[in-house]
Structure formats: structure tokens, C-alpha cells
Scaffold this motif. Structure first.
Motif, PDB file in Angstrom:
ATOM      1  N   HIS A   1       6.327   7.774   7.043  1.00  0.00           N
ATOM      2  CA  HIS A   1       7.234   9.408   8.007  1.00  0.00           C
ATOM      3  C   HIS A   1       8.463   9.180   7.269  1.00  0.00           C
ATOM      4  CE1 HIS A   1       5.292   8.140  11.711  1.00  0.00           C
ATOM      5  NE2 HIS A   1       5.657   6.843  11.239  1.00  0.00           N
ATOM      6  N   GLY A   2       8.681   9.191   5.913  1.00  0.00           N
ATOM      7  CA  GLY A   2       9.452  10.259   4.630  1.00  0.00           C
ATOM      8  C   GLY A   2       9.444  11.081   4.028  1.00  0.00           C
ATOM      9  N   GLU A   3      10.028  12.071   3.376  1.00  0.00           N
ATOM     10  CA  GLU A   3       9.955  13.590   3.397  1.00  0.00           C
ATOM     11  C   GLU A   3       9.398  13.373   2.122  1.00  0.00           C
ATOM     12  OE1 GLU A   3      12.738  16.322   3.202  1.00  0.00           O
ATOM     13  OE2 GLU A   3      13.698  15.733   5.114  1.00  0.00           O
ATOM     14  N   ASP A   4       9.390  12.136   1.168  1.00  0.00           N
ATOM     15  CA  ASP A   4       8.955  12.373   0.000  1.00  0.00           C
ATOM     16  C   ASP A   4       7.556  11.424   0.193  1.00  0.00           C
ATOM     17  OD1 ASP A   4      10.967  13.719  -0.838  1.00  0.00           O
ATOM     18  OD2 ASP A   4      12.066  12.187  -1.930  1.00  0.00           O
ATOM     19  N   ASP A   5       7.013  10.793   0.504  1.00  0.00           N
ATOM     20  CA  ASP A   5       6.137  10.589   1.082  1.00  0.00           C
ATOM     21  C   ASP A   5       4.453  10.876   0.983  1.00  0.00           C
ATOM     22  OD1 ASP A   5       7.173   8.142   1.583  1.00  0.00           O
ATOM     23  OD2 ASP A   5       7.266   7.996   3.785  1.00  0.00           O
ATOM     24  N   PRO A   6       3.840  10.478   0.217  1.00  0.00           N
ATOM     25  CA  PRO A   6       2.235  10.941   0.804  1.00  0.00           C
ATOM     26  C   PRO A   6       1.625  11.237   1.758  1.00  0.00           C
ATOM     27  CG  PRO A   6       2.145   9.291  -0.355  1.00  0.00           C
ATOM     28  CD  PRO A   6       3.918   8.806  -0.161  1.00  0.00           C
ATOM     29  N   LYS A   7       1.058  12.570   2.063  1.00  0.00           N
ATOM     30  CA  LYS A   7       0.277  12.917   3.479  1.00  0.00           C
ATOM     31  C   LYS A   7      -1.056  12.102   3.297  1.00  0.00           C
ATOM     32  CE  LYS A   7       3.595  15.353   4.436  1.00  0.00           C
ATOM     33  NZ  LYS A   7       3.993  14.853   4.608  1.00  0.00           N
ATOM     34  N   VAL A   8      -1.418  11.226   4.187  1.00  0.00           N
ATOM     35  CA  VAL A   8      -2.894  10.758   4.437  1.00  0.00           C
ATOM     36  C   VAL A   8      -4.087  11.518   5.164  1.00  0.00           C
ATOM     37  CG1 VAL A   8      -4.432   8.488   3.856  1.00  0.00           C
ATOM     38  CG2 VAL A   8      -2.230   8.182   2.959  1.00  0.00           C
TER      39      VAL A   8
ATOM     40  N   VAL B   1       0.905  -1.310  -0.253  1.00  0.00           N
ATOM     41  CA  VAL B   1      -0.357  -0.061   0.148  1.00  0.00           C
ATOM     42  C   VAL B   1       0.858   1.393   0.255  1.00  0.00           C
ATOM     43  CG1 VAL B   1      -1.808   1.263   1.113  1.00  0.00           C
ATOM     44  CG2 VAL B   1      -2.037  -1.160   1.160  1.00  0.00           C
ATOM     45  N   GLN B   2       1.521   0.713   0.875  1.00  0.00           N
ATOM     46  CA  GLN B   2       2.382   2.468   0.728  1.00  0.00           C
ATOM     47  C   GLN B   2       3.691   2.629  -0.521  1.00  0.00           C
ATOM     48  OE1 GLN B   2       5.088   0.780   4.152  1.00  0.00           O
ATOM     49  NE2 GLN B   2       4.986   2.386   5.253  1.00  0.00           N
ATOM     50  N   GLN B   3       4.243   1.842  -0.941  1.00  0.00           N
ATOM     51  CA  GLN B   3       4.292   1.464  -2.551  1.00  0.00           C
ATOM     52  C   GLN B   3       3.667   1.800  -3.584  1.00  0.00           C
ATOM     53  OE1 GLN B   3       7.605   1.521  -3.409  1.00  0.00           O
ATOM     54  NE2 GLN B   3       7.065   2.129  -5.403  1.00  0.00           N
ATOM     55  N   LYS B   4       2.306   1.607  -3.250  1.00  0.00           N
ATOM     56  CA  LYS B   4       1.666   2.302  -4.955  1.00  0.00           C
ATOM     57  C   LYS B   4       1.128   3.506  -4.237  1.00  0.00           C
ATOM     58  CE  LYS B   4      -0.187   0.301  -6.825  1.00  0.00           C
ATOM     59  NZ  LYS B   4      -0.215   0.229  -8.458  1.00  0.00           N
ATOM     60  N   LEU B   5       1.268   4.191  -2.869  1.00  0.00           N
ATOM     61  CA  LEU B   5       0.537   5.900  -2.493  1.00  0.00           C
ATOM     62  C   LEU B   5       2.077   6.392  -2.782  1.00  0.00           C
ATOM     63  CD1 LEU B   5      -0.565   5.045   1.331  1.00  0.00           C
ATOM     64  CD2 LEU B   5      -1.699   5.872  -0.917  1.00  0.00           C
ATOM     65  N   ARG B   6       2.771   6.139  -3.118  1.00  0.00           N
ATOM     66  CA  ARG B   6       4.299   6.794  -3.418  1.00  0.00           C
ATOM     67  C   ARG B   6       4.125   6.615  -4.787  1.00  0.00           C
ATOM     68  NH1 ARG B   6       7.388   3.277   1.139  1.00  0.00           N
ATOM     69  NH2 ARG B   6       7.498   4.655   2.176  1.00  0.00           N
ATOM     70  N   GLU B   7       4.215   5.871  -5.782  1.00  0.00           N
ATOM     71  CA  GLU B   7       3.373   5.819  -7.493  1.00  0.00           C
ATOM     72  C   GLU B   7       2.632   6.352  -7.814  1.00  0.00           C
ATOM     73  OE1 GLU B   7       2.701   1.860  -8.757  1.00  0.00           O
ATOM     74  OE2 GLU B   7       4.784   1.029  -7.393  1.00  0.00           O
ATOM     75  N   ILE B   8       1.105   6.309  -6.907  1.00  0.00           N
ATOM     76  CA  ILE B   8      -0.012   7.344  -7.171  1.00  0.00           C
ATOM     77  C   ILE B   8       0.650   9.053  -6.921  1.00  0.00           C
ATOM     78  CG2 ILE B   8      -1.905   8.769  -6.426  1.00  0.00           C
ATOM     79  CD1 ILE B   8      -2.908   5.291  -5.648  1.00  0.00           C
TER      80      ILE B   8
ATOM     81  N   ASN C   1       3.880  10.270  -7.614  1.00  0.00           N
ATOM     82  CA  ASN C   1       4.596   9.853  -8.400  1.00  0.00           C
ATOM     83  C   ASN C   1       3.536  10.771 -10.337  1.00  0.00           C
ATOM     84  OD1 ASN C   1       7.034  10.693  -7.232  1.00  0.00           O
ATOM     85  ND2 ASN C   1       7.728   8.245  -7.474  1.00  0.00           N
ATOM     86  N   ALA C   2       2.625   9.723  -9.875  1.00  0.00           N
ATOM     87  CA  ALA C   2       1.837   9.302 -11.835  1.00  0.00           C
ATOM     88  C   ALA C   2       1.542  10.651 -11.433  1.00  0.00           C
ATOM     89  CB  ALA C   2       1.231   8.174 -11.359  1.00  0.00           C
ATOM     90  N   THR C   3       0.642  11.758 -10.258  1.00  0.00           N
ATOM     91  CA  THR C   3      -0.754  12.736 -10.811  1.00  0.00           C
ATOM     92  C   THR C   3       0.166  13.869  -9.899  1.00  0.00           C
ATOM     93  OG1 THR C   3      -1.309  12.185  -8.301  1.00  0.00           O
ATOM     94  CG2 THR C   3      -2.195  10.694 -10.023  1.00  0.00           C
ATOM     95  N   GLY C   4       1.145  13.952  -8.683  1.00  0.00           N
ATOM     96  CA  GLY C   4       2.318  15.495  -8.450  1.00  0.00           C
ATOM     97  C   GLY C   4       1.175  15.630  -7.075  1.00  0.00           C
ATOM     98  N   GLN C   5      -0.010  14.653  -6.456  1.00  0.00           N
ATOM     99  CA  GLN C   5      -0.466  15.176  -5.663  1.00  0.00           C
ATOM    100  C   GLN C   5       0.042  14.250  -4.792  1.00  0.00           C
ATOM    101  OE1 GLN C   5      -3.693  16.614  -5.566  1.00  0.00           O
ATOM    102  NE2 GLN C   5      -3.236  16.930  -7.736  1.00  0.00           N
TER     103      GLN C   5
END
Length: 149
Positions: A38-45, A2-9, A11-15
Motif C-alpha cells: 500500500h506504500g507510495e513507493d511499492d510496485p503495483k501487481v 515477497v514484498q521485499q523482493k518485489l521492491r528490489e525488482i 528498484n533494479a529494473t525501474g518497472q
């Protein structure tokens, strides 16, 4: 995953902010994943919507096979850890949908965990799969989604 998919989303959308809507065990998985980013580049939920999710476990998991079922048992180590994550989830709003007639969630209060960032939508007389087909649920989800969605 799930975390990997969130990162992919992201990166793909810029959101940078992604809302998660989950049914049943998906609510536990999403909460665990989102509270582990918790990473700087991780998306927020900022919002997690759970539909009939046994956030505090379900007694029916005792009769199901596999590790996921053991994790969903009331008072399992996973559920206890999830309870702490809910209590400490800063910046995440939770909307928990629950029913008075969900045949899978026992106790039914498990789908309405106490947490400071939680709100609850009661869907009387709805079975476990009913969340996926209900116009009322769709209407309520649209109500709680951020307006820019």
C-alpha cells in the motif's frame, strides 16, 4: 519476503508493474503479499497467475505438518482472510489455472475461487506438478500476459 523482493525488482529494473506467476501455495503467498502493498513507493501487481493454488484451502493440508499447512486448511483464518483480500483486490486481475485431476487440491473448486477480477483456465486431467511441465499452460500464460512483456 515477497514484498521485499518485489521492491528490489522495482528498484533494479525501474518497472513499477510486476506480474506474479505462482504454483500451489505460492498463489496464496503472492495474493497475500500483493494485496498488502500500500506504500507510495511499492510496485503495483496488476496480474497474478495461479497454477493449481488452493486459494480456498485444501483438505489434504490436515495431514501435513507446520504452520503453512495449517494456513492452507479449508476454513482456516488465513484462507478466510485471503477470501476477503480476493474480494477487495482493486486493480489486480487474477487468472487461476485448475484441473479436474489435481491430486493435492481438494476440493478442486478451491483452485477456482469466485472473485470479481478472476478468470479461469481449466486444464483437464492434469496432476498437481503437471502445470510446471505443460506446453498448454505455457501457451495460456503467454495469452494472458500483458502484450508489452
Amino acid at each position: 519476503r515477497v514484498q521485499q523482493k518485489l521492491r528490489e525488482i522495482k528498484n533494479a529494473t525501474g518497472q513499477n508493474e510486476i506480474t506474479l506467476i505462482n504454483h500451489s501455495m505460492g498463489g496464496l503467498v503472492a495474493t497475500h503479499a500483493a494485496t498488502s502493498l500500500h506504500g507510495e513507493d511499492d510496485p503495483k501487481v496488476p496480474l497474478i497467475i495461479t497454477l493449481g493454488s488452493p486459494m480456498e484451502g485444501t483438505h489434504l493440508a490436515k495431514i501435513a505438518p507446520g504452520q503453512c499447512a495449517r494456513d492452507m486448511q479449508v476454513d482456516s483464518d488465513f484462507v478466510k482472510d485471503l477470501r476477503k483480500r480476493l474480494d477487495n483486490a482493486e486493480g489486480i486481475r487474477f487468472v487461476h489455472f485448475s484441473s479436474t485431476s489435481d491430486e493435492i487440491i481438494h476440493p478442486q473448486s478451491s483452485a477456482r475461487p469466485e472473485n470479481k477480477n478472476g478468470e479461469y483456465v481449466l486444464c483437464p486431467n492434469m496432476g498437481h506438478l503437471g502445470y510446471l511441465l505443460s506446453p498448454k499452460v505455457v501457451k495460456e500464460i503467454l495469452r494472458v500476459l500483458p502484450k508489452e512483456v
